[in-house]
Design a protein around this motif. Structure first.
Motif, PDB file in Angstrom:
ATOM      1  N   ARG A  57     -29.004   5.810  -3.738  1.00 13.31           N
ATOM      2  CA  ARG A  57     -29.195   5.108  -2.467  1.00 13.31           C
ATOM      3  C   ARG A  57     -28.258   5.649  -1.392  1.00 13.31           C
ATOM      4  O   ARG A  57     -28.646   5.766  -0.221  1.00 13.31           O
ATOM      5  CB  ARG A  57     -28.996   3.608  -2.670  1.00 13.31           C
ATOM      6  CG  ARG A  57     -30.160   2.934  -3.382  1.00 13.31           C
ATOM      7  CD  ARG A  57     -30.032   1.419  -3.359  1.00 13.31           C
ATOM      8  NE  ARG A  57     -28.994   0.941  -4.267  1.00 13.31           N
ATOM      9  CZ  ARG A  57     -29.227   0.624  -5.531  1.00 13.31           C
ATOM     10  NH1 ARG A  57     -30.437   0.747  -6.050  1.00 13.31           N
ATOM     11  NH2 ARG A  57     -28.238   0.193  -6.299  1.00 13.31           N
ATOM     12  N   TYR A  69     -35.756   0.536   7.469  1.00 13.18           N
ATOM     13  CA  TYR A  69     -35.048   1.729   7.008  1.00 13.18           C
ATOM     14  C   TYR A  69     -34.779   1.685   5.508  1.00 13.18           C
ATOM     15  O   TYR A  69     -34.735   2.732   4.852  1.00 13.18           O
ATOM     16  CB  TYR A  69     -33.743   1.912   7.784  1.00 13.18           C
ATOM     17  CG  TYR A  69     -33.961   2.580   9.123  1.00 13.18           C
ATOM     18  CD1 TYR A  69     -34.456   3.882   9.185  1.00 13.18           C
ATOM     19  CD2 TYR A  69     -33.692   1.922  10.310  1.00 13.18           C
ATOM     20  CE1 TYR A  69     -34.674   4.501  10.398  1.00 13.18           C
ATOM     21  CE2 TYR A  69     -33.910   2.537  11.533  1.00 13.18           C
ATOM     22  CZ  TYR A  69     -34.401   3.823  11.574  1.00 13.18           C
ATOM     23  OH  TYR A  69     -34.625   4.428  12.784  1.00 13.18           O
ATOM     24  N   GLN A  70     -34.619   0.485   4.942  1.00 14.97           N
ATOM     25  CA  GLN A  70     -34.448   0.404   3.499  1.00 14.97           C
ATOM     26  C   GLN A  70     -35.664   0.960   2.775  1.00 14.97           C
ATOM     27  O   GLN A  70     -35.538   1.654   1.757  1.00 14.97           O
ATOM     28  CB  GLN A  70     -34.205  -1.045   3.071  1.00 14.97           C
ATOM     29  CG  GLN A  70     -33.920  -1.198   1.580  1.00 14.97           C
ATOM     30  CD  GLN A  70     -32.711  -0.410   1.137  1.00 14.97           C
ATOM     31  OE1 GLN A  70     -31.596  -0.694   1.556  1.00 14.97           O
ATOM     32  NE2 GLN A  70     -32.914   0.605   0.299  1.00 14.97           N
ATOM     33  N   SER A  86     -31.304  10.255   5.401  1.00  7.74           N
ATOM     34  CA  SER A  86     -31.970   9.533   6.481  1.00  7.74           C
ATOM     35  C   SER A  86     -31.138   9.588   7.762  1.00  7.74           C
ATOM     36  O   SER A  86     -31.663   9.825   8.852  1.00  7.74           O
ATOM     37  CB  SER A  86     -32.210   8.083   6.069  1.00  7.74           C
ATOM     38  OG  SER A  86     -32.786   7.339   7.122  1.00  7.74           O
ATOM     39  N   ALA A  91     -29.637   9.046  -0.307  1.00  6.83           N
ATOM     40  CA  ALA A  91     -30.828   8.822   0.516  1.00  6.83           C
ATOM     41  C   ALA A  91     -30.435   8.339   1.905  1.00  6.83           C
ATOM     42  O   ALA A  91     -31.028   8.748   2.917  1.00  6.83           O
ATOM     43  CB  ALA A  91     -31.749   7.811  -0.158  1.00  6.83           C
ATOM     44  N   LEU A  92     -29.432   7.469   1.978  1.00  6.08           N
ATOM     45  CA  LEU A  92     -28.935   6.993   3.270  1.00  6.08           C
ATOM     46  C   LEU A  92     -28.407   8.152   4.102  1.00  6.08           C
ATOM     47  O   LEU A  92     -28.676   8.248   5.302  1.00  6.08           O
ATOM     48  CB  LEU A  92     -27.827   5.955   3.038  1.00  6.08           C
ATOM     49  CG  LEU A  92     -27.015   5.515   4.256  1.00  6.08           C
ATOM     50  CD1 LEU A  92     -27.920   4.829   5.272  1.00  6.08           C
ATOM     51  CD2 LEU A  92     -25.878   4.595   3.836  1.00  6.08           C
ATOM     52  N   HIS A 105     -35.457   4.673   2.981  1.00  5.59           N
ATOM     53  CA  HIS A 105     -34.474   5.169   2.012  1.00  5.59           C
ATOM     54  C   HIS A 105     -35.041   5.155   0.595  1.00  5.59           C
ATOM     55  O   HIS A 105     -34.737   6.038  -0.213  1.00  5.59           O
ATOM     56  CB  HIS A 105     -33.204   4.329   2.070  1.00  5.59           C
ATOM     57  CG  HIS A 105     -32.545   4.330   3.415  1.00  5.59           C
ATOM     58  ND1 HIS A 105     -31.609   3.393   3.787  1.00  5.59           N
ATOM     59  CD2 HIS A 105     -32.712   5.146   4.482  1.00  5.59           C
ATOM     60  CE1 HIS A 105     -31.219   3.637   5.015  1.00  5.59           C
ATOM     61  NE2 HIS A 105     -31.874   4.692   5.469  1.00  5.59           N
ATOM     62  N   ASP A 106     -35.870   4.163   0.307  1.00  3.82           N
ATOM     63  CA  ASP A 106     -36.510   4.106  -1.012  1.00  3.82           C
ATOM     64  C   ASP A 106     -37.447   5.303  -1.204  1.00  3.82           C
ATOM     65  O   ASP A 106     -37.516   5.881  -2.299  1.00  3.82           O
ATOM     66  CB  ASP A 106     -37.289   2.808  -1.170  1.00  3.82           C
ATOM     67  CG  ASP A 106     -36.388   1.588  -1.299  1.00  3.82           C
ATOM     68  OD1 ASP A 106     -35.191   1.758  -1.564  1.00  3.82           O
ATOM     69  OD2 ASP A 106     -36.893   0.461  -1.122  1.00  3.82           O
ATOM     70  N   GLY A 108     -35.155   8.239  -1.785  1.00  8.45           N
ATOM     71  CA  GLY A 108     -34.431   8.100  -3.042  1.00  8.45           C
ATOM     72  C   GLY A 108     -35.280   8.402  -4.264  1.00  8.45           C
ATOM     73  O   GLY A 108     -34.764   8.866  -5.299  1.00  8.45           O
TER      74      GLY A 108
END
Length: 236
Positions: free
Chosen positions: A178, A154-155, A185, A181-182, A158-159, A162
């Protein structure tokens, strides 16, 4: 549901560094070619999607792909390795999709983010994503390694998000990007139990896609740094 080391809360957690050092390359790549590994991965995915975490055992996966248990465990000594490679492959497929459909020079940041949102929600509507990730979330509740692999996956997502949030809202600092974006998501993933494949409100996913594509874009463009830091603008 039958308990396994992946689902039993009483089972000893598997340390991340006990598995990760063995992953210098994709299992099977330099051993017997990728055909066997691909067959195992496809079988593992079918078992996880169609039968759930309780059936996710090396023995069941071996039966699904018509191999001996020893052949499967030779390539994947632990079931957690299967989770890691499945997520790596899925992330690679998403990256290729973004490269071919989203990262086009004629599209601006708003168009790219809008398309990314639509593609993510449409993906959630499919059986693979709805069932795979709900099973992975369940596994992650009781297994530290799976939880970490899901976090890493998931990171990366998010990238992706973002990248376009930062272009649309240059006032945001990197950590604020970030957070936004979180949120985007989370807003999309939160539709899974409600409007995912065969879920109670699956028929409303089309409307949800339209709402999300319009208003999450507006959010990305207009959210303030104060809001992204959790500060109440009215309290200023």
């Amino acid at each position: 549901m039958a308990r396994t080391p992946l689902t039993d809360p009483a089972a000893d957690p598997v340390p991340v560094d006990e598995i990760a050092p063995n992953l210098s390359g994709r299992p099977g790549t330099y051993l017997r070619g990728t055909a066997t590994v691909d067959a195992i991965l496809k079988a593992a995915l079918r078992v996880l999607i169609n039968e759930g975490a309780g059936a996710f055992t090396i023995r069941r996966i071996a039966a699904e792909c018509g191999m001996k248990v020893g052949n499967v465990s030779y390539h994947f000594p632990r079931k957690e390795l299967l989770i890691q490679v499945l997520l790596d492959d899925l992330l690679e497929s998403y990256d290729k999709m973004l490269e071919s459909r989203v990262r086009q020079p004629e599209l601006n940041a708003e168009q790219r983010l809008r398309l990314l949102i639509v593609l993510c929600l449409e993906d959630i509507s499919g059986i693979r994503t709805t069932r795979l990730f709900t099973e992975l979330w369940a596994l992650a509740n009781h297994n530290a390694f799976v939880a970490d692999r899901v976090r890493v996956f998931y990171q990366k997502v998010h990238d992706f998000i973002g990248e376009y949030v930062a272009e649309l809202n240059p006032a945001l600092a990197p950590d604020e990007v970030r957070t936004v974006a979180l949120f985007i998501s989370a807003a999309m993933e939160g539709t899974t139990p409600f409007s995912g494949f065969q879920k109670p409100w699956a028929g409303r996913m089309g409307a949800i896609v339209t709402i999300a594509a319009n208003h999450l874009i507006t959010l990305a463009r207009t959210v303030t740094p104060q809001e992204a830091r959790g500060l109440d603008p009215e309290a200023q």
